[in-house]
Design a protein around this motif. Structure first.
Motif, PDB file in Angstrom:
ATOM      1  N   PRO A  21      18.814  10.187  39.290  1.00  0.00           N
ATOM      2  CA  PRO A  21      17.973  11.004  40.172  1.00  0.00           C
ATOM      3  C   PRO A  21      18.636  12.339  40.496  1.00  0.00           C
ATOM      4  O   PRO A  21      19.849  12.496  40.334  1.00  0.00           O
ATOM      5  CB  PRO A  21      17.822  10.141  41.427  1.00  0.00           C
ATOM      6  CG  PRO A  21      18.796   9.042  41.315  1.00  0.00           C
ATOM      7  CD  PRO A  21      19.277   8.961  39.915  1.00  0.00           C
ATOM      8  N   GLU A  22      17.855  13.261  40.979  1.00  0.00           N
ATOM      9  CA  GLU A  22      18.368  14.595  41.285  1.00  0.00           C
ATOM     10  C   GLU A  22      19.168  14.616  42.585  1.00  0.00           C
ATOM     11  O   GLU A  22      19.831  15.612  42.896  1.00  0.00           O
ATOM     12  CB  GLU A  22      17.211  15.594  41.368  1.00  0.00           C
ATOM     13  CG  GLU A  22      16.471  15.772  40.041  1.00  0.00           C
ATOM     14  CD  GLU A  22      15.310  16.739  40.158  1.00  0.00           C
ATOM     15  OE1 GLU A  22      15.034  17.201  41.286  1.00  0.00           O
ATOM     16  OE2 GLU A  22      14.680  17.043  39.122  1.00  0.00           O
ATOM     17  N   THR A  23      19.091  13.540  43.357  1.00  0.00           N
ATOM     18  CA  THR A  23      19.814  13.440  44.628  1.00  0.00           C
ATOM     19  C   THR A  23      20.749  12.228  44.567  1.00  0.00           C
ATOM     20  O   THR A  23      20.641  11.397  43.664  1.00  0.00           O
ATOM     21  CB  THR A  23      18.843  13.267  45.802  1.00  0.00           C
ATOM     22  OG1 THR A  23      18.215  11.977  45.702  1.00  0.00           O
ATOM     23  CG2 THR A  23      17.771  14.355  45.790  1.00  0.00           C
ATOM     24  N   GLN A  52       8.504   5.294  45.918  1.00  0.00           N
ATOM     25  CA  GLN A  52       9.437   6.401  45.723  1.00  0.00           C
ATOM     26  C   GLN A  52       9.810   6.572  44.256  1.00  0.00           C
ATOM     27  O   GLN A  52       9.958   7.693  43.775  1.00  0.00           O
ATOM     28  CB  GLN A  52      10.701   6.177  46.568  1.00  0.00           C
ATOM     29  CG  GLN A  52      10.479   6.352  48.054  1.00  0.00           C
ATOM     30  CD  GLN A  52      11.690   5.945  48.871  1.00  0.00           C
ATOM     31  OE1 GLN A  52      12.462   5.063  48.463  1.00  0.00           O
ATOM     32  NE2 GLN A  52      11.864   6.561  50.032  1.00  0.00           N
ATOM     33  N   LEU A  53       9.946   5.457  43.540  1.00  0.00           N
ATOM     34  CA  LEU A  53      10.232   5.548  42.108  1.00  0.00           C
ATOM     35  C   LEU A  53       9.079   6.183  41.361  1.00  0.00           C
ATOM     36  O   LEU A  53       9.265   6.994  40.445  1.00  0.00           O
ATOM     37  CB  LEU A  53      10.532   4.160  41.545  1.00  0.00           C
ATOM     38  CG  LEU A  53      11.933   3.605  41.801  1.00  0.00           C
ATOM     39  CD1 LEU A  53      12.037   2.171  41.322  1.00  0.00           C
ATOM     40  CD2 LEU A  53      12.996   4.471  41.116  1.00  0.00           C
ATOM     41  N   GLN A  68      20.606   9.693  46.240  1.00  0.00           N
ATOM     42  CA  GLN A  68      19.869   8.496  46.667  1.00  0.00           C
ATOM     43  C   GLN A  68      19.947   7.379  45.613  1.00  0.00           C
ATOM     44  O   GLN A  68      19.775   7.623  44.420  1.00  0.00           O
ATOM     45  CB  GLN A  68      18.407   8.847  46.933  1.00  0.00           C
ATOM     46  CG  GLN A  68      17.554   7.674  47.398  1.00  0.00           C
ATOM     47  CD  GLN A  68      16.110   8.073  47.653  1.00  0.00           C
ATOM     48  OE1 GLN A  68      15.768   9.270  47.664  1.00  0.00           O
ATOM     49  NE2 GLN A  68      15.250   7.101  47.869  1.00  0.00           N
ATOM     50  N   TRP A  76      18.713   6.174  34.296  1.00  0.00           N
ATOM     51  CA  TRP A  76      18.112   7.358  34.917  1.00  0.00           C
ATOM     52  C   TRP A  76      18.980   7.849  36.062  1.00  0.00           C
ATOM     53  O   TRP A  76      19.478   7.061  36.855  1.00  0.00           O
ATOM     54  CB  TRP A  76      16.722   6.993  35.437  1.00  0.00           C
ATOM     55  CG  TRP A  76      16.067   8.047  36.294  1.00  0.00           C
ATOM     56  CD1 TRP A  76      15.691   9.309  35.905  1.00  0.00           C
ATOM     57  CD2 TRP A  76      15.718   7.927  37.671  1.00  0.00           C
ATOM     58  NE1 TRP A  76      15.117   9.984  36.957  1.00  0.00           N
ATOM     59  CE2 TRP A  76      15.120   9.163  38.061  1.00  0.00           C
ATOM     60  CE3 TRP A  76      15.838   6.926  38.619  1.00  0.00           C
ATOM     61  CZ2 TRP A  76      14.651   9.391  39.348  1.00  0.00           C
ATOM     62  CZ3 TRP A  76      15.378   7.145  39.907  1.00  0.00           C
ATOM     63  CH2 TRP A  76      14.789   8.368  40.262  1.00  0.00           C
ATOM     64  N   GLN A  87       7.134   8.369  42.430  1.00  0.00           N
ATOM     65  CA  GLN A  87       7.105   9.800  42.737  1.00  0.00           C
ATOM     66  C   GLN A  87       8.307  10.552  42.169  1.00  0.00           C
ATOM     67  O   GLN A  87       8.218  11.751  41.887  1.00  0.00           O
ATOM     68  CB  GLN A  87       7.049   9.991  44.260  1.00  0.00           C
ATOM     69  CG  GLN A  87       5.782   9.435  44.902  1.00  0.00           C
ATOM     70  CD  GLN A  87       5.834   9.477  46.418  1.00  0.00           C
ATOM     71  OE1 GLN A  87       6.905   9.608  47.024  1.00  0.00           O
ATOM     72  NE2 GLN A  87       4.675   9.364  47.055  1.00  0.00           N
ATOM     73  N   SER A  88       9.432   9.845  41.982  1.00  0.00           N
ATOM     74  CA  SER A  88      10.672  10.536  41.621  1.00  0.00           C
ATOM     75  C   SER A  88      11.090  10.376  40.162  1.00  0.00           C
ATOM     76  O   SER A  88      11.775  11.245  39.618  1.00  0.00           O
ATOM     77  CB  SER A  88      11.828  10.046  42.516  1.00  0.00           C
ATOM     78  OG  SER A  88      11.538  10.247  43.877  1.00  0.00           O
ATOM     79  N   PHE A  89      10.714   9.261  39.547  1.00  0.00           N
ATOM     80  CA  PHE A  89      11.203   8.981  38.198  1.00  0.00           C
ATOM     81  C   PHE A  89      10.703  10.023  37.200  1.00  0.00           C
ATOM     82  O   PHE A  89       9.543  10.409  37.197  1.00  0.00           O
ATOM     83  CB  PHE A  89      10.754   7.584  37.755  1.00  0.00           C
ATOM     84  CG  PHE A  89      11.398   7.148  36.463  1.00  0.00           C
ATOM     85  CD1 PHE A  89      12.649   6.558  36.460  1.00  0.00           C
ATOM     86  CD2 PHE A  89      10.756   7.347  35.248  1.00  0.00           C
ATOM     87  CE1 PHE A  89      13.248   6.160  35.277  1.00  0.00           C
ATOM     88  CE2 PHE A  89      11.346   6.950  34.058  1.00  0.00           C
ATOM     89  CZ  PHE A  89      12.598   6.355  34.075  1.00  0.00           C
ATOM     90  N   SER A  90      11.614  10.445  36.339  1.00  0.00           N
ATOM     91  CA  SER A  90      11.267  11.458  35.336  1.00  0.00           C
ATOM     92  C   SER A  90      12.064  11.199  34.062  1.00  0.00           C
ATOM     93  O   SER A  90      13.252  10.865  34.123  1.00  0.00           O
ATOM     94  CB  SER A  90      11.585  12.863  35.867  1.00  0.00           C
ATOM     95  OG  SER A  90      11.500  13.822  34.828  1.00  0.00           O
ATOM     96  N   PHE A 101      15.564   2.928  46.300  1.00  0.00           N
ATOM     97  CA  PHE A 101      14.208   3.426  46.105  1.00  0.00           C
ATOM     98  C   PHE A 101      13.186   2.309  46.288  1.00  0.00           C
ATOM     99  O   PHE A 101      13.386   1.190  45.784  1.00  0.00           O
ATOM    100  CB  PHE A 101      14.031   3.989  44.686  1.00  0.00           C
ATOM    101  CG  PHE A 101      14.758   5.280  44.423  1.00  0.00           C
ATOM    102  CD1 PHE A 101      14.120   6.497  44.609  1.00  0.00           C
ATOM    103  CD2 PHE A 101      16.072   5.278  43.995  1.00  0.00           C
ATOM    104  CE1 PHE A 101      14.781   7.693  44.348  1.00  0.00           C
ATOM    105  CE2 PHE A 101      16.751   6.461  43.742  1.00  0.00           C
ATOM    106  CZ  PHE A 101      16.098   7.673  43.916  1.00  0.00           C
TER     107      PHE A 101
END
Length: 228
Positions: free
Chosen positions: A23-25, A34-35, A27, A21, A37-40, A30
């Protein structure tokens, strides 16, 4: 297996998520929250993942530092490290003080990947160092021989009364009294206190060790040099 090796669950989850995966940033570190909230799934890659133990170790160091700063997690890690120090050193667990372990963990900082490595990272926090080793000699040879005893004498004299200034100011005062560069005072302190060339910053180490221990180690260093 990885848990038994000393990796934190948070590190393993963080690392596994990053295997496929992106991330969009930028970063990389995690928390579990945070994962969540951010994982996609949209961020998953079709390319093969490259497994890197170096990257996993880095993540574990970061998560370990964060856990030690969290009162809800640090107590358990300190007790775990306490038992590991006792096993590695041969000391009785009861003689390994939790507050000493906590200080040692702080001094080891980012150099510590696993709590089980604490004793090997900062053995001088759990007993006086050996001064007749190759590691100790590597520190000592950085200071001209003729400065060794004058610096240790000046340190003994300065520590005979209560230190009322910062440790940096203290080292400068000792350097002035011994008529040597301050860097040589710092290295002689490192030799006497740790028996190693590298390690924690000297002011932090001086803050961490009891004054009686500092005085004893300086006397031992003087005796070691005079015996040669």
């Amino acid at each position: 297996r990885y848990i038994d090796d000393g990796y934190l669950p948070e590190s393993l989850v963080n690392y596994t998520a990053l295997l496929g995966w992106h991330p969009e940033t930028p970063q990389e570190l995690f928390t579990l929250r945070q994962l969540e909230q951010s994982f996609s799934l949209a961020g998953l890659s079709r390319s093969k993942s490259v497994v890197s133990r170096e990257r996993l170790d880095w993540l574990n160091r970061q998560h370990l530092r964060a856990a030690l700063a969290d009162p809800d997690k640090s107590a358990g890690l300190i007790q775990q490290a306490r038992a590991e120090v006792a096993a590695a050193s041969g000391l009785e667990t009861a003689s390994v003080r939790p507050e000493t372990v906590a200080t040692a963990l702080r001094l080891a900082g980012d150099r510590l990947t696993f709590t089980k490595d604490l004793y090997n990272a900062v053995p001088f926090m759990f007993g006086d160092p050996a001064l007749d080793t190759t590691a100790a000699e590597q520190a000592l040879i950085l200071v001209p021989h003729e400065f060794h005893i004058p610096i240790l004498n000046a340190l003994e004299h300065a520590l005979a009364s209560e230190v009322s200034e910062s440790w940096i100011g203290f080292a400068k005062s000792v350097a002035a009294a011994a008529q040597v560069p301050t860097k040589h005072v710092m290295m002689m302190l490192r030799f006497a206190l740790t028996g190693e060339r590298f390690g924690p910053k000297i002011p932090e180490l001086l803050d961490a060790l009891p004054v009686d221990s500092i005085k004893r180690r300086i006397r031992s260093a003087k005796a070691e040099i005079e015996s040669r």
